[in-house]
Design a protein around this motif. Structure first.
Motif, mmCIF file in Angstrom:
data_model
loop_
_atom_site.group_PDB
_atom_site.id
_atom_site.type_symbol
_atom_site.label_atom_id
_atom_site.label_comp_id
_atom_site.label_asym_id
_atom_site.label_seq_id
_atom_site.Cartn_x
_atom_site.Cartn_y
_atom_site.Cartn_z
ATOM 1 N N GLY A 197 0.012 1.962 -6.977
ATOM 2 C CA GLY A 197 0.548 3.181 -7.578
ATOM 3 C C GLY A 197 0.024 4.439 -6.916
ATOM 4 N N THR A 198 0.874 5.454 -6.906
ATOM 5 C CA THR A 198 0.483 6.769 -6.383
ATOM 6 C C THR A 198 1.002 7.833 -7.348
ATOM 7 O OG1 THR A 198 0.523 8.219 -4.431
ATOM 8 C CG2 THR A 198 2.527 6.971 -4.890
ATOM 9 N N GLN A 199 0.137 8.794 -7.661
ATOM 10 C CA GLN A 199 0.469 9.806 -8.668
ATOM 11 C C GLN A 199 1.318 10.915 -8.071
ATOM 12 O OE1 GLN A 199 -0.495 10.024 -12.123
ATOM 13 N NE2 GLN A 199 1.020 11.694 -12.087
ATOM 14 N N VAL A 200 2.397 11.238 -8.760
ATOM 15 C CA VAL A 200 3.233 12.390 -8.423
ATOM 16 C C VAL A 200 3.208 13.332 -9.619
ATOM 17 C CG1 VAL A 200 5.575 13.202 -7.960
ATOM 18 C CG2 VAL A 200 4.726 11.122 -6.843
ATOM 19 N N THR A 201 2.793 14.576 -9.384
ATOM 20 C CA THR A 201 2.723 15.564 -10.449
ATOM 21 C C THR A 201 3.520 16.786 -10.046
ATOM 22 O OG1 THR A 201 0.523 14.797 -11.087
ATOM 23 C CG2 THR A 201 1.217 16.958 -11.901
ATOM 24 N N VAL A 202 4.510 17.131 -10.864
ATOM 25 C CA VAL A 202 5.350 18.301 -10.621
ATOM 26 C C VAL A 202 4.997 19.319 -11.698
ATOM 27 C CG1 VAL A 202 7.689 19.154 -10.290
ATOM 28 C CG2 VAL A 202 7.148 16.762 -9.769
ATOM 29 N N VAL A 213 0.848 -1.190 0.000
ATOM 30 C CA VAL A 213 0.000 0.000 0.000
ATOM 31 C C VAL A 213 0.884 1.240 0.000
ATOM 32 C CG1 VAL A 213 -1.790 1.279 1.209
ATOM 33 C CG2 VAL A 213 -1.811 -1.227 1.232
ATOM 34 N N GLU A 214 0.743 2.042 -1.055
ATOM 35 C CA GLU A 214 1.537 3.264 -1.178
ATOM 36 C C GLU A 214 0.728 4.470 -0.719
ATOM 37 O OE1 GLU A 214 2.802 1.262 -5.313
ATOM 38 O OE2 GLU A 214 0.868 1.748 -4.417
ATOM 39 N N SER A 215 1.440 5.487 -0.316
ATOM 40 C CA SER A 215 0.836 6.775 -0.002
ATOM 41 C C SER A 215 1.890 7.861 -0.152
ATOM 42 C CB SER A 215 0.267 6.784 1.429
ATOM 43 O OG SER A 215 1.301 6.588 2.373
ATOM 44 N N GLY A 216 1.423 9.119 -0.166
ATOM 45 C CA GLY A 216 2.363 10.225 -0.176
ATOM 46 C C GLY A 216 2.480 10.973 -1.478
ATOM 47 N N GLY A 217 1.835 10.509 -2.523
ATOM 48 C CA GLY A 217 1.895 11.233 -3.791
ATOM 49 C C GLY A 217 1.097 12.525 -3.715
ATOM 50 N N GLY A 218 1.213 13.336 -4.773
ATOM 51 C CA GLY A 218 0.469 14.577 -4.800
ATOM 52 C C GLY A 218 1.007 15.550 -5.814
ATOM 53 N N LEU A 219 0.562 16.798 -5.676
ATOM 54 C CA LEU A 219 0.989 17.889 -6.554
ATOM 55 C C LEU A 219 2.061 18.706 -5.852
ATOM 56 C CD1 LEU A 219 -2.538 19.144 -7.686
ATOM 57 C CD2 LEU A 219 -0.984 17.703 -9.000
ATOM 58 N N VAL A 220 3.095 19.060 -6.591
ATOM 59 C CA VAL A 220 4.171 19.855 -6.012
ATOM 60 C C VAL A 220 4.811 20.697 -7.101
ATOM 61 C CG1 VAL A 220 5.912 18.058 -6.362
ATOM 62 C CG2 VAL A 220 6.209 19.727 -4.512
ATOM 63 N N GLN A 221 5.317 21.858 -6.726
ATOM 64 C CA GLN A 221 6.007 22.711 -7.683
ATOM 65 C C GLN A 221 7.450 22.258 -7.868
ATOM 66 O OE1 GLN A 221 5.386 26.698 -6.126
ATOM 67 N NE2 GLN A 221 3.608 26.950 -7.452
ATOM 68 N N PRO A 222 8.056 22.605 -8.981
ATOM 69 C CA PRO A 222 9.469 22.265 -9.182
ATOM 70 C C PRO A 222 10.322 22.757 -8.020
ATOM 71 C CG PRO A 222 8.526 23.066 -11.220
ATOM 72 C CD PRO A 222 7.493 23.280 -10.161
#
Length: 119
Positions: free
Chosen positions: A112-117, A5-14
């Protein structure tokens, strides 16, 4: 069967940071290798960071010096600390674990967890 079980992904700026967590349903001691992979749209899944018991910790060249994989046996978790994130790090990140029994390899994947930069 083992669940990851994954966690911690999200939206972040460069330039920002995120820490991904992976919690397996079995003890960390039962795995001979654990790692994080990622898959960006239209691209193949690639290994980002892998820990092999009794062996080296390997990172893909593009994340060396920015990402750190670690294991916490007390909390039974594997982490991926991601610093100085770049837009090209945008992907779905998957936790992966291998077990070896009687010479056979048993691979497991998280959802899977989405990471968006984004800028």
């Amino acid at each position: 069967q083992v669940d990851l079980v994954e966690s911690g992904g999200g939206l972040v700026q460069p330039g920002g940071s995120l820490r991904l967590s992976c919690t397996p349903s079995a003890s960390l001691h039962s795995f001979n290798a654990m790692g994080w992979y990622r898959q960006a749209p239209g691209k193949e899944r690639e290994a980002v960071a892998v820990i092999i018991d009794g062996g080296p910790t390997n990172y893909i060249d593009s994340v060396k010096g920015r990402f750190t994989i670690s294991r916490d046996y007390g909390k039974n978790r594997v982490y991926l600390l991601m610093n100085n994130l770049k837009p090209e790090d945008t992907a779905v990140y998957y936790c992966h674990a291998d077990q070896l029994f009687s010479g056979s390899r048993f691979p497991y994947w998280g959802q899977g967890t989405q990471v968006t930069v984004f800028s």
